[in-house]
Scaffold this active site. Structure first.
Site, PDB file in Angstrom:
ATOM      1  NE  ARG A 268      81.052  15.914  80.067  1.00 45.64           N
ATOM      2  CZ  ARG A 268      82.028  15.522  80.856  1.00 45.64           C
ATOM      3  NH1 ARG A 268      81.762  14.776  81.904  1.00 45.64           N
ATOM      4  NH2 ARG A 268      83.269  15.844  80.592  1.00 45.64           N
TER       5      ARG A 268
ATOM      6  CE  LYS B  83     100.802  15.080  87.285  1.00 45.06           C
ATOM      7  NZ  LYS B  83     100.170  13.807  86.993  1.00 45.06           N
TER       8      LYS B  83
ATOM      9  N   GLY C  66      88.666  19.056  79.074  1.00 41.44           N
ATOM     10  CA  GLY C  66      89.288  19.144  80.389  1.00 41.44           C
ATOM     11  C   GLY C  66      89.279  20.566  80.938  1.00 41.44           C
TER      12      GLY C  66
ATOM     13  N   GLY D 176      90.699  13.609  77.544  1.00 41.70           N
ATOM     14  CA  GLY D 176      91.610  12.518  77.209  1.00 41.70           C
ATOM     15  C   GLY D 176      91.455  12.078  75.762  1.00 41.70           C
TER      16      GLY D 176
HETATM   17  P1  AMP Z   1      96.123  19.827  83.551  1.00 43.99           P
HETATM   18  O1  AMP Z   1      95.175  18.915  84.265  1.00 43.99           O
HETATM   19  O2  AMP Z   1      97.443  19.225  83.267  1.00 43.99           O
HETATM   20  O3  AMP Z   1      95.513  20.515  82.354  1.00 43.99           O
HETATM   21  O4  AMP Z   1      96.462  20.972  84.602  1.00 43.99           O
HETATM   22  C1  AMP Z   1      95.521  21.863  85.065  1.00 43.99           C
HETATM   23  C2  AMP Z   1      95.924  22.377  86.406  1.00 43.99           C
HETATM   24  O5  AMP Z   1      97.189  22.988  86.321  1.00 43.99           O
HETATM   25  C3  AMP Z   1      94.979  23.423  86.931  1.00 43.99           C
HETATM   26  O6  AMP Z   1      94.345  22.933  88.061  1.00 43.99           O
HETATM   27  C4  AMP Z   1      95.880  24.598  87.256  1.00 43.99           C
HETATM   28  O7  AMP Z   1      95.571  25.206  88.490  1.00 43.99           O
HETATM   29  C5  AMP Z   1      97.255  23.991  87.310  1.00 43.99           C
HETATM   30  N1  AMP Z   1      98.291  24.974  87.010  1.00 43.99           N
HETATM   31  C6  AMP Z   1      98.399  25.723  85.916  1.00 43.99           C
HETATM   32  N2  AMP Z   1      99.444  26.568  86.015  1.00 43.99           N
HETATM   33  C7  AMP Z   1     100.019  26.329  87.201  1.00 43.99           C
HETATM   34  C8  AMP Z   1     101.166  26.865  87.867  1.00 43.99           C
HETATM   35  N3  AMP Z   1     101.885  27.823  87.298  1.00 43.99           N
HETATM   36  N4  AMP Z   1     101.484  26.363  89.079  1.00 43.99           N
HETATM   37  C9  AMP Z   1     100.736  25.389  89.626  1.00 43.99           C
HETATM   38  N5  AMP Z   1      99.650  24.834  89.053  1.00 43.99           N
HETATM   39  C10 AMP Z   1      99.296  25.301  87.845  1.00 43.99           C
END
Ligand code: AMP
Length: 395
Positions: free
Chosen positions: A37, A199, A353, A376
């Site tokens: 960064r 999510k 991210g 974000g």
């Molecule tokens: P996000 O912050 O929404 O981009 O989510 C990222 C996180 O989702 C990472 O830490 C991944 O380990 C988790 N993740 C991705 N696929 C899976 C899965 N199939 N089951 C559980 N966690 C997951």
């Protein structure tokens, strides 16, 4: 209209540059673990120095929540910056107050002053007026080069801006806008969005917006299991947002009505526990007691073929639990396919991210068109929202 730093007169001016030095620090030594960064801000800082500006840099670091937390001082970042610039960086032990006013007043052309963590003052995130004026009083010119905080209306991104006579954006923000804005209008077809991560709830707005633009949405990560549940496909013990199944259904219906294809995983890497070192297998149907933790080889092939034919690809969110090597193949395959597509001329953009962290870990960040520095902020921009930090700069 928003002016770029190249359109501003910087000679002899006190130029306040809002940078993003929110770097990871080593807990034991307190040193900067990854200086990416700081490097990303160098073109703007070096340009200002070359133009004879008196450079004042400000950033946040971590979440001190308005308190002075010595471990979150920007001083180590200053040390790294000084080494990268090959010149001294004056460090101020606060970002407002008499001492800082004096340092900024005494600053000579071509010299650099780094202020202490803005978030040691609660007034920063509260966008408080008096604090904003105090920051503004330090400078003649304001430049925002911290894309990752432009979706926040804070004193250093919004409040102080109108109190400074001249304002504009640095090279990092300019590059972010240049690569992200085409994704909202006039992207080359076929246009794919690949969305993953934990999510659905975080991505609903961006899916709604992208649905009007893309030809296909490729879904992976834990998010896929909420969509599969909405289609009535059993997902065993995989992570599902039960209260979002209805939303997923609505998205699937909207997609079929507007002829946007939604691709969901057709096979999975599963295990009994979400951790490394346990037996894994590849299945098309997830039995009860098993958890889907990555997309399987057939899904990888399907997604790879689509990416190979795309004109534009936007990717946000890992395809599986990529932090654990047994479940990283899907995410790595997407990164590889995007690097290949970039080589044949497609526009391939990675949102910030986790997907940015993943592509950096695979050593492929420099092989795609653009990797955003703002998780974000890039999502909010793609949701079609005007970022407060950008609005504040409009003349
Ligand atoms: P996000 O912050 O929404 O981009 O989510 C990222 C996180 O989702 C990472 O830490 C991944 O380990 C988790 N993740 C991705 N696929 C899976 C899965 N199939 N089951 C559980 N966690 C997951």
């Amino acid at each position: 209209m928003i002016r770029s730093i190249e359109q501003l007169d910087l000679l002899h001016k006190r130029v306040f540059i809002r940078v993003d030095f929110n770097v990871p620090l080593d807990k034991k030594t307190g040193e900067v673990k990854d200086d990416a960064r700081i490097r990303a801000a160098l073109p703007t800082i070096q340009y200002a120095i070359k133009k004879g500006a008196r450079v004042i840099l400000a950033s946040h670091l971590g979440r001190p929540d308005g308190k002075l937390v010595p471990e979150l001082s920007l001083e180590p970042a200053g040390t790294v910056l000084s080494r990268l610039l090959g010149q001294d960086v004056i460090f101020a032990d606060d970002c407002v107050g008499d001492g800082v006013r004096k340092l900024s007043g005494d600053l000579k052309d071509g010299k650099v002053l780094l202020l202490e963590n803005l978030r040691f003052h609660a007034e920063e995130e509260a966008n408080e007026e008096d604090f904003s004026r105090q920051l503004a009083a330090l400078a003649d010119v304001y430049v925002d080069d911290a894309f990752g905080t432009m979706h926040r209306a804070h004193a250093s991104t919004v409040g102080m801006v109108r109190h400074v006579r001249e304002r504009g954006i640095g090279f990092l923000v300019a590059s972010e806008l240049k690569h992200l804005q085409p994704l909202l209008k006039g992207a080359a077809k076929p246009y794919l969005a690949i969305l993953g991560g934990a999510k659905v709830s975080d991505k609903i707005k961006v899916i709604d917006q992208l649905m009007n633009k893309v030809d296909a949405l490729l879904i992976g990560g834990a998010m896929a299991y909420t969509f599969l549940s909405a289609r009535g496909v059993p997902v065993g013990g995989s992570r599902v947002e039960k209260d979002k199944i209805d939303v997923a259904k609505r998205i699937l219906d909207k997609a079929s009505a507007s002829r946007v294809e939604i691709l969901l995983p057709i096979d999975h890497v599963v295990a009994r526990e979400a951790k490394g070192g346990v037996p894994t297998e590849t299945v098309e149907k997830i039995e009860p007691g098993l958890l889907g933790l990555d997309i399987g080889p057939k899904t990888i092939e399907l997604y790879r073929e689509r990416i190979a034919k795309a004109g534009t690809v936007f990717w946000n969110g890992p395809m599986g639990m990529f932090e654990i090597k047994e479940y990283a193949a899907g995410t790595r395959a997407v990164a590889d396919a995007m690097a290949l597509a970039t080589r044949r001329g497609a526009l391939c953009v990675v949102g910030g991210g986790d997907s940015a962290a993943a592509i950096a870990e695979f050593g492929l960040a420099s092989q795609v068109t653009h990797v955003s520095t703002g998780g974000g902020a890039s999502l909010e921009l793609l949701e079609g929202r005007e970022l407060p930090g950008i609005k504040a700069l409009e003349e």
